[in-house]
Every structure is written in structure tokens, then in C-alpha cells.
Design a protein around this motif. Structure first.
Motif, PDB file in Angstrom:
ATOM      1  N   ARG A 258       0.835  -1.208   0.000  1.00 48.69           N
ATOM      2  CA  ARG A 258       0.000   0.000   0.000  1.00 48.69           C
ATOM      3  C   ARG A 258       0.868   1.255   0.000  1.00 48.69           C
ATOM      4  N   PHE A 259       1.872   1.266   0.888  1.00 46.84           N
ATOM      5  CA  PHE A 259       2.759   2.428   0.960  1.00 46.84           C
ATOM      6  C   PHE A 259       3.542   2.620  -0.333  1.00 46.84           C
ATOM      7  N   SER A 260       3.973   1.523  -0.942  1.00 42.93           N
ATOM      8  CA  SER A 260       4.765   1.656  -2.162  1.00 42.93           C
ATOM      9  C   SER A 260       3.970   2.342  -3.269  1.00 42.93           C
ATOM     10  N   SER A 261       2.674   2.026  -3.360  1.00 44.47           N
ATOM     11  CA  SER A 261       1.854   2.655  -4.398  1.00 44.47           C
ATOM     12  C   SER A 261       1.592   4.126  -4.104  1.00 44.47           C
ATOM     13  N   ILE A 262       1.500   4.474  -2.804  1.00 44.35           N
ATOM     14  CA  ILE A 262       1.248   5.875  -2.428  1.00 44.35           C
ATOM     15  C   ILE A 262       2.516   6.708  -2.588  1.00 44.35           C
TER      16      ILE A 262
END
Length: 353
Positions: A59-63
Motif C-alpha cells: 500500500r505504501f509503495s503505491s502511495i
């Protein structure tokens, strides 16, 4: 031996594997909506910090990849390519590896994942003169899709309007002296600067090509000696050319063919009141671009300048105005140094016009 960089491909793969699952749903930050997390991440800017955030979870990588501003500073690394099989096929990636090492290449590959970035600032230590005590020289370059002109200014000393020595040798005789060895050294450093700038220029073109949302981009020298920056109309023109250019055109090196230089014992600046002594000054230009130095006044090219930087800009403009017709003018011929291995350098020859 220095520890492996967080950007090292092997280390990135291991960390990505360890962070494959999403962050703990019970953690306070996991309850925040994506929009709020992005607002927080947009305040970080630093690429290394963003890399750690990227590895937290899927999730963090996409944000993280949605941030719109990035900045990072990188020292010159010992260029080392251990295996010919690891050498990138693209000449641009090969150049990065040979100049800054494989770790910097990993940084670049991570950087171009940020397809939505609008503002990018990169600070580099130029490898060509990293061992030189060169606090006093500064340069400016006029460029679009190619380097059109390069201006280099190196005084022995710089004093403000009150006579306080801001930089250099405050000794009256020493600051005026320019012996043959010092002149030769300044001459060589000016060419080394230009060669480093050529590499930065190619990097800039590839960044514009790989990051389509860019609105401003800057590559600067960590010693605050000069910068290459693009924004506004100038960036739009380069984008248009880059997106239609072939890889061969992007890698093509266009170099100045005219050299003008001079020595000025003492020069007082009319606006700032600063005094420079023992100045070595040179201009290198493309033959069909001679005289186009209005870029010194362009806000798109210079960025923010402090008092000292403004004094250098003023000096460049005044010297061009008063001395350009009296400078020694020579033709430049450049040859590729085939013996330079993985990092080919351009060698120069000077001839009379």
C-alpha cells in the motif's frame, strides 16, 4: 569499505520481499486514508527517506510513487563495475555507472519510478574536480537540447564593498599573481567542469524523457559552483524535442567549438561593489551561437542566488560587456579518449582561428 546503499538492487529486492504484506491494520497510520498519507509523504521530499517508506508495504509503495517533489544529494562514488555482464546496454546508463558507480545507477532506476513527480532537485559532487580546492570558481551554462555556451570565472580573491575578504587570498600581491602553473590549472579545471556538465546535460534529457510530469528540474554542484535547471517555456521546448528524439540523438554530445579567455588583475563590480582580483575568465561557445549570453539574466536558468552568487553573475555580465572583444579567441577540437575504458572522456585541442 562503505556499507551497501539502501538503493542497492539486491538490498531493495530483499526489503521488498520482507515487506510484501500490508502494514499492520491495527497501527494508527494504517487507518489513515491514502490522501492524508500522501500529504504527509509530500512533505518528506528526500529520496532516501521515501525509499524506506516505499518498502513498508504494498500500500505504501503505491502511495509513495505519487509524490510530486523529490530532492537528493549524492557524493561521487568510486566507479566500479565488477562484471562485464552487469554493464547496462544503454550508453547513458553505462555513463552513469562509470561516473558514479552502480549504487548511483540504482538510485536513478528507483527515481524514475516516480512518474508523477513535478519538482526534482539533484545535488552532485562533480568527479572531474572533487580533489581541488575550488571554492572560488563558478560557472554558468546556456543550454536547451544541446549545450550552447559555457562561462567559467575563477578569481584568486573576492572582497565585499567594505574590503572584507569573502573568499580566497586577501594578500594584495598574492591575489593579483597568476603564474603559469596556476593559469594552467585553472584552464584544465574549466575543461573538466565542461566535461562533467556534458554528462549532467545528458542525464537531464533522460530525466525529462522518463518523468513526463516534470515542471521544474535542477542538477546542481554540491559546492554551489553552478547548476543546470529547466522550467517554464524552456522545459516545454526540451520536452517536445526529447519526446520526438531517438536514443542516438539523446546520447549525441554537442560541444562548444570556440574558446575565448582572458586574465584581469583587478575588477570592481559597479552594482554590488565587490572587488575580484586575479581573475581567469573563459567562454566556450558553439560557433553558430556566439554572443547569445542573455541567459545570464534568465530566472529560468539561474534559480535563487545569494549575494556572492549574484556578484559572480554581475562579474560575468560586466566582463563580457567590457572585455569580450579583447579576449584571446581560439578554435576547439574534441577527440574521444578511447583509452578511458568504461568512462570515455573528451580530449581537447586548441588551435588558432
Amino acid at each position: 569499505m562503505s556499507p551497501p546503499s539502501i538503493f542497492c538492487p539486491k538490498k531493495l529486492r530483499n526489503l521488498e520481499k520482507s515487506g510484501e504484506g500490508d502494514a499492520n491494520d491495527s497501527s494508527p497510520i494504517s487507518r489513515l486514508p491514502d490522501e492524508i498519507i500522501l500529504l504527509i509523504l509530500n512533505r518528506l521530499i528526500d529520496l532516501k527517506t521515501l525509499c524506506f517508506c516505499y518498502l513498508v508495504s504494498k500500500r505504501f509503495s503505491s502511495i509513495v510513487l505519487q509524490v510530486d517533489a523529490i530532492s537528493f544529494a549524492s557524493p561521487v562514488l568510486n566507479p566500479h563495475i565488477s562484471d562485464k555482464k552487469t554493464i547496462p546496454s544503454k550508453s547513458f546508463l553505462r555513463m552513469i555507472s562509470s561516473l558514479y558507480g552502480e549504487s548511483f545507477l540504482s538510485v536513478y532506476r528507483f527515481l524514475i519510478k516516480f512518474k508523477g513527480v513535478k519538482s526534482l532537485c539533484i545535488e552532485l559532487l562533480a568527479p572531474g574536480h572533487s580533489a581541488v580546492d575550488s571554492r572560488l570558481f563558478k560557472w554558468k551554462v546556456n543550454f536547451t537540447k544541446k549545450i550552447e555556451s559555457f562561462i567559467f570565472l575563477w578569481p584568486n580573491s573576492l572582497c565585499d564593498k567594505d574590503g572584507f575578504c569573502v573568499n580566497g587570498n586577501g594578500d594584495e600581491e598574492g591575489s593579483l599573481e597568476l603564474n603559469s602553473d596556476l593559469l594552467k590549472n585553472k584552464h584544465i579545471i574549466s575543461f573538466q567542469c565542461l566535461q562533467d556538465i556534458m554528462a549532467w546535460h545528458v542525464m537531464l534529457l533522460y530525466l525529462v524523457n522518463d518523468l513526463p510530469m516534470l515542471e521544474e528540474v535542477c542538477i546542481s554542484d554540491s559546492g554551489r559552483r553552478g547548476r543546470l535547471s529547466l522550467s517554464g517555456k524552456k522545459l516545454s521546448e526540451v520536452k517536445e524535442w526529447v519526446h520526438s528524439a531517438s536514443e542516438t540523438m539523446l546520447n549525441r554530445v554537442n560541444v562548444p567549438t570556440i574558446l575565448r579567455n582572458c586574465y584581469i588583475p583587478v575588477f570592481k563590480l559597479p552594482v554590488s561593489g565587490y572587488v575580484m582580483k586575479g581573475i581567469y575568465f573563459c567562454v566556450m561557445e558553439m560557433k553558430d551561437m556566439e554572443g547569445g549570453n542573455e541567459f545570464l539574466m534568465s530566472s529560468e536558468n539561474g534559480g535563487f542566488e545569494d549575494k556572492e552568487e549574484s556578484a559572480y553573475t554581475e562579474a560575468m555580465m560586466e566582463i563580457l560587456k567590457k572585455y569580450k572583444g579583447m579576449m584571446l579567441t581560439q578554435n576547439l577540437r574534441w577527440n574521444l579518449d578511447e583509452e578511458a575504458g568504461q568512462h570515455p572522456r573528451l580530449q581537447f585541442q586548441i588551435s588558432e582561428p
